[in-house]
Enzyme design. Sequence first.
Site, mmCIF file in Angstrom:
data_model
loop_
_atom_site.group_PDB
_atom_site.id
_atom_site.type_symbol
_atom_site.label_atom_id
_atom_site.label_comp_id
_atom_site.label_asym_id
_atom_site.label_seq_id
_atom_site.Cartn_x
_atom_site.Cartn_y
_atom_site.Cartn_z
ATOM 1 N N SER A 137 1.006 -1.368 -0.036
ATOM 2 C CA SER A 137 0.047 0.092 0.083
ATOM 3 C C SER A 137 0.746 1.301 -0.112
ATOM 4 O O SER A 137 1.627 1.367 -0.742
ATOM 5 C CB SER A 137 -1.031 0.061 1.214
ATOM 6 O OG SER A 137 -2.106 0.722 0.996
ATOM 7 N N ASP A 195 -5.400 -3.664 -3.084
ATOM 8 C CA ASP A 195 -4.492 -3.619 -2.015
ATOM 9 C C ASP A 195 -4.127 -4.714 -1.294
ATOM 10 O O ASP A 195 -4.902 -5.603 -0.869
ATOM 11 C CB ASP A 195 -4.964 -2.589 -1.086
ATOM 12 C CG ASP A 195 -4.081 -1.955 -0.258
ATOM 13 O OD1 ASP A 195 -3.402 -2.803 0.655
ATOM 14 O OD2 ASP A 195 -4.050 -0.567 0.214
#
Length: 389
Positions: free
Chosen positions: A52, A221
């Site tokens: 991320s 993600d």
Amino acid sequence: MTAVKHKHTMFQQYEQVALVLQGGGALGSYQAGAIEGLMNAGVEPDWVAGISIGALNTAIIAGNPPERRIEALKAFWDTICTPNYTASLMAPMSAWVNSINDMTRGALSAFEASRTMFEGQKGFFSSRFPLPMLTNMAYKPDEISYYTTSALRDTLLKYADFDLINTGDMRVSVGAVNVGTGNFVYFDNREMTLTPEHFMASGALPPGFPAVEIEGEYYWDGGLVSNTPLSRITDDLGHKDTLVFQVDLWRSHGALPQSFLDISERTKDIQFSSRTRMVTDVLRTRQYNRRLIDELLKKVPASEHDVFCEEAKKMLANDGRVNIIHLIYQDKSFEGSYKDFEFSHATMHEHWRSGLADIKKTFARPEFFVLPDENIGFATHDVHRVPSA
């Protein structure tokens, strides 16, 4: 053992230095501060793994030569912490408001987070219009989100050299989740050519951000499965004694919630602090088993030794010693459940200073960097659980 050529003498005994960067949105500027401290100390990571926002910081680190990394990180964070369309209405008075007390500081922080929700951040994401609604129309995964992240691609290309990422000496690993299969994957520059899309995929947290398409597959993600890429390092030590700097943005320990807002914040902390303790427990057990196998090998008859040793080598393929230096972002008193999307410059600089201070605190503890005993092969040091020297 071939020592790594690091400027800081405390690291000369390690064959490999790795940097592990957790996901956490706006909190990622804490990692940037820690990275600045590492660079100032002459630490050159051999391997950086991120998820991320940690993956985006990884792109900037690996995509710039050492002498330009801090400058590029500052430019990157200055860009994504700028409002998309309007300057903060409180900007002229923000320094004064922040200095009054935690209540006013918290109110301004909440305001900035609300503004981000409505308009996004420059060079990062912006509100999608019109929003895909519940109709008979079928959308692709990269069309379904509250925001678009097309600007992020240009920002990454501006502040990171992808030729350097793919041809440089630094190993890079970023984690993402395949939307169709649900499988967690690592994109690694030792296995493929990395593009901006690989890093964007690692940070494509739904439903805010859209899935990213890579070679016909869609990715979200990596934090949906595991927000801490420590296992990527520990599973592939390759017999190398390794020093790991792990910079986490979420605390597993915290106060009991006293309101619904507290529940929201505590849920994020627990969810995204991820599997750090599990990975370290597995690593500790692996080192223990290694010692048992070493003892067993000594008792194997010579006639069976060669065959048995080959099998044992497979089990001991990652038997390098590991020392994990663990930094964890400590919440500020004014922050709330919105802390991961509060991108104001004031808060970004505050997070940055915290990361820089914590890495300096780490270097003040030389005993942290002692190579683990060969019979143990494993050590962890939590910077925030040991009093300062």
